[in-house]
Design a protein around this motif. Structure first.
Motif, PDB file in Angstrom:
ATOM      1  N   LEU A 131       0.834  -1.206   0.000  1.00  0.00           N
ATOM      2  CA  LEU A 131       0.000   0.000   0.000  1.00  0.00           C
ATOM      3  C   LEU A 131       0.866   1.252   0.000  1.00  0.00           C
ATOM      4  N   ASP A 132       1.903   1.263   0.829  1.00  0.00           N
ATOM      5  CA  ASP A 132       2.789   2.422   0.898  1.00  0.00           C
ATOM      6  C   ASP A 132       3.595   2.578  -0.393  1.00  0.00           C
ATOM      7  N   THR A 133       3.863   1.460  -1.064  1.00  0.00           N
ATOM      8  CA  THR A 133       4.550   1.535  -2.359  1.00  0.00           C
ATOM      9  C   THR A 133       3.702   2.296  -3.360  1.00  0.00           C
ATOM     10  N   PHE A 134       2.422   1.951  -3.436  1.00  0.00           N
ATOM     11  CA  PHE A 134       1.540   2.649  -4.377  1.00  0.00           C
ATOM     12  C   PHE A 134       1.439   4.136  -4.032  1.00  0.00           C
ATOM     13  N   THR A 135       1.323   4.438  -2.740  1.00  0.00           N
ATOM     14  CA  THR A 135       1.237   5.843  -2.343  1.00  0.00           C
ATOM     15  C   THR A 135       2.527   6.581  -2.686  1.00  0.00           C
ATOM     16  N   SER A 136       3.663   5.933  -2.467  1.00  0.00           N
ATOM     17  CA  SER A 136       4.954   6.550  -2.809  1.00  0.00           C
ATOM     18  C   SER A 136       5.060   6.813  -4.305  1.00  0.00           C
ATOM     19  N   LEU A 137       4.606   5.860  -5.114  1.00  0.00           N
ATOM     20  CA  LEU A 137       4.660   6.027  -6.565  1.00  0.00           C
ATOM     21  C   LEU A 137       3.730   7.143  -7.031  1.00  0.00           C
ATOM     22  N   ILE A 138       2.583   7.266  -6.373  1.00  0.00           N
ATOM     23  CA  ILE A 138       1.659   8.356  -6.716  1.00  0.00           C
ATOM     24  C   ILE A 138       2.325   9.712  -6.471  1.00  0.00           C
ATOM     25  N   VAL A 139       2.923   9.860  -5.275  1.00  0.00           N
ATOM     26  CA  VAL A 139       3.569  11.130  -4.930  1.00  0.00           C
ATOM     27  C   VAL A 139       4.768  11.377  -5.843  1.00  0.00           C
ATOM     28  N   LEU A 141      12.100   7.516   3.244  1.00  0.00           N
ATOM     29  CA  LEU A 141      12.300   6.395   2.324  1.00  0.00           C
ATOM     30  C   LEU A 141      11.549   6.560   1.009  1.00  0.00           C
ATOM     31  N   ALA A 142      10.371   7.167   1.051  1.00  0.00           N
ATOM     32  CA  ALA A 142       9.482   7.198  -0.108  1.00  0.00           C
ATOM     33  C   ALA A 142      10.089   7.802  -1.369  1.00  0.00           C
ATOM     34  N   PRO A 143      10.956   8.841  -1.282  1.00  0.00           N
ATOM     35  CA  PRO A 143      11.511   9.417  -2.519  1.00  0.00           C
ATOM     36  C   PRO A 143      12.312   8.446  -3.370  1.00  0.00           C
ATOM     37  N   ILE A 144      12.653   7.278  -2.833  1.00  0.00           N
ATOM     38  CA  ILE A 144      13.362   6.291  -3.649  1.00  0.00           C
ATOM     39  C   ILE A 144      12.505   5.879  -4.837  1.00  0.00           C
ATOM     40  N   ALA A 145      11.205   6.114  -4.748  1.00  0.00           N
ATOM     41  CA  ALA A 145      10.303   5.787  -5.854  1.00  0.00           C
ATOM     42  C   ALA A 145      10.622   6.573  -7.117  1.00  0.00           C
ATOM     43  N   GLU A 146      11.355   7.672  -6.982  1.00  0.00           N
ATOM     44  CA  GLU A 146      11.739   8.449  -8.164  1.00  0.00           C
ATOM     45  C   GLU A 146      12.907   7.818  -8.913  1.00  0.00           C
ATOM     46  N   GLN A 147      13.652   6.940  -8.236  1.00  0.00           N
ATOM     47  CA  GLN A 147      14.842   6.348  -8.857  1.00  0.00           C
ATOM     48  C   GLN A 147      14.744   4.847  -9.100  1.00  0.00           C
TER      49      GLN A 147
END
Length: 408
Positions: free
Chosen positions: A247-255, A278-284
């Motif tokens: 769930l947090d992965t999807f939210t991180s990707l949305i942001v 941790l969430a900004p790792i979704a940008e990379q």
């Protein structure tokens, strides 16, 4: 399905409101701006992964022009496969394949990391005599490397599809190859959401759209997020983490997907301290790695002796983050497929034990669409999950495609 998840999903119907038309400044008859982009095909290179070049007459990555989520022209990439069979009298018909979640970083684009197993369906469709177009989506693998992918934004996905089809016809016509105006779209998970968006915005391509096959399509995101939270509330950390990390992965990707666009939100507005770090790792990184990083953060916290397998006090989502106007608008409007009535054929496949896109979410999508006057062929197998609803139905997909749009 946990009864708490079902309750939240069904009670979330109040979140679903019609979009009320297209937001672009230049609109036509049905509210959808038509693709009149000059020279939509930009360039191409050979695609050599997944064995596709051995079975296709052409296996290419094309760069094309599309209307982006910010309302301005941008460039995107797509895979294009041309069958070895001779074109029928009216030209090859086109199938769009829309992929599931890979991430928002450029390296997560299928044109860069490969098709990850979906080539087997595409190979069968090529053998049937269809041209295959598989968009990376806006911002994934795009040439400039600066634009983020607007993850789960329906209109962005839809325009990625419609404009890729237009550009592919431009590309092939420059070679003197005949391509029919007939096309349809099929996709899984995020791709299921994307092809429902393509159905809503199909008139943009100014071609003959024949129908949609959506497999476990993402929808009703607020309800899925809240339902997952409720399903494991007050449970030990080892029970919570396998549910909360995705769930947090999807939210991180949305942001992450909002970054660099006109409408954005700060990570700290959405996440508390530990997850915000941790969430900004979704940008990379791609989605699988993002999930592992988020899960490890929780596991490390819960493994400390003073926490005793509990996530109590661990900083995940900000309280009421779904009420932030940007997030609320995304959840209610920008990410919700079938928000406007679609008259072309709609087929939805759903697994009964799917924990990623729960059946209750798709039930709600179907009910809401039918209340708007849409007709949906709903094909549910109670024994299939989010993966097997795709892998176990190749023969059925091909049968549906041949019914909606015979190759000859």
């Amino acid at each position: 399905m946990n009864k708490h998840v079902l309750t939240v999903l069904m009670s979330s119907a109040f979140l679903l409101t019609a979009c009320g038309g297209d937001d672009d400044p230049i609109v036509f008859d049905d509210g959808v701006p038509k693709n009149n982009i000059d020279k939509p095909f930009v360039t191409s290179s050979e695609y050599t992964q997944d064995g596709m070049s051995a079975i296709a007459a052409e296996s290419r990555v094309i760069t094309y022009k599309m209307l982006g989520v910010d309302g301005t022209e941008t460039q995107a990439t797509a895979l294009v496969f041309v069958p070895k069979t001779a074109a029928p009298a009216g030209g090859w018909k086109t199938i769009v394949w829309a992929h599931g979640t890979t991430g928002v970083a450029d390296k997560c684009a299928p044109s860069q990391q490969g098709l990850k197993g979906t080539q087997y369906l595409l190979q069968q469709l090529l053998a049937q005599g269809y041209v295959i177009v598989a968009p990376d989506y806006e911002g994934l693998g795009e040439p400039g490397g600066k634009e983020s992918h607007p993850f789960l934004n329906v209109k962005s996905e839809a325009y990625s599809i419609t404009d890729a089809v237009v550009a592919t016809r431009d590309y092939l016509s420059r070679q003197g190859k005949l391509v029919s105006k007939d096309w349809l779209a099929i996709g899984h998970s995020q791709g299921g959401q994307a092809v429902l968006g393509a159905a809503q915005y199909a008139s943009r391509a100014q071609l003959n759209y024949k129908g949609t096959i959506a497999i476990a399509p993402a929808s009703n995101l607020a309800a899925i997020l809240q339902g997952g939270e409720n399903a494991v509330k007050n449970q030990p950390a080892d029970i919570q983490i396998p549910v909360l990390a995705p769930l947090d992965t999807f939210t991180s990707l949305i942001v992450a997907g909002m970054q660099g666009h006109k409408i954005s939100v700060n990570y700290a507005q959405v996440f508390k301290l530990q997850t915000a770090a941790l969430a900004p790792i979704a940008e990379q990184e791609c989605s699988e790695t993002v999930g592992l990083v988020l899960a490890k953060g929780m596991q490390d916290y819960a493994s400390m002796p003073e926490h005793l397998n509990s996530l109590e006090g661990y900083g995940r989502n900000q309280d009421n983050f779904m009420s932030i106007p940007v997030i609320q608008n995304f959840l209610v409007k920008d990410s919700q497929p079938l928000s406007e009535r679609v008259s072309t054929p709609l087929i939805i496949y759903q697994g009964g034990i799917d924990q990623t896109v729960p059946k209750a979410a798709t039930d709600l999508l179907k009910a809401t669409a039918e209340a708007k006057g849409m007709t949906i062929q709903y094909k549910v197998d109670p024994n299939l999950d989010h993966t097997t609803v795709y892998t176990n139905n190749f023969a059925n997909f091909i049968k549906d495609i041949n019914t909606l749009m015979p190759s000859k």
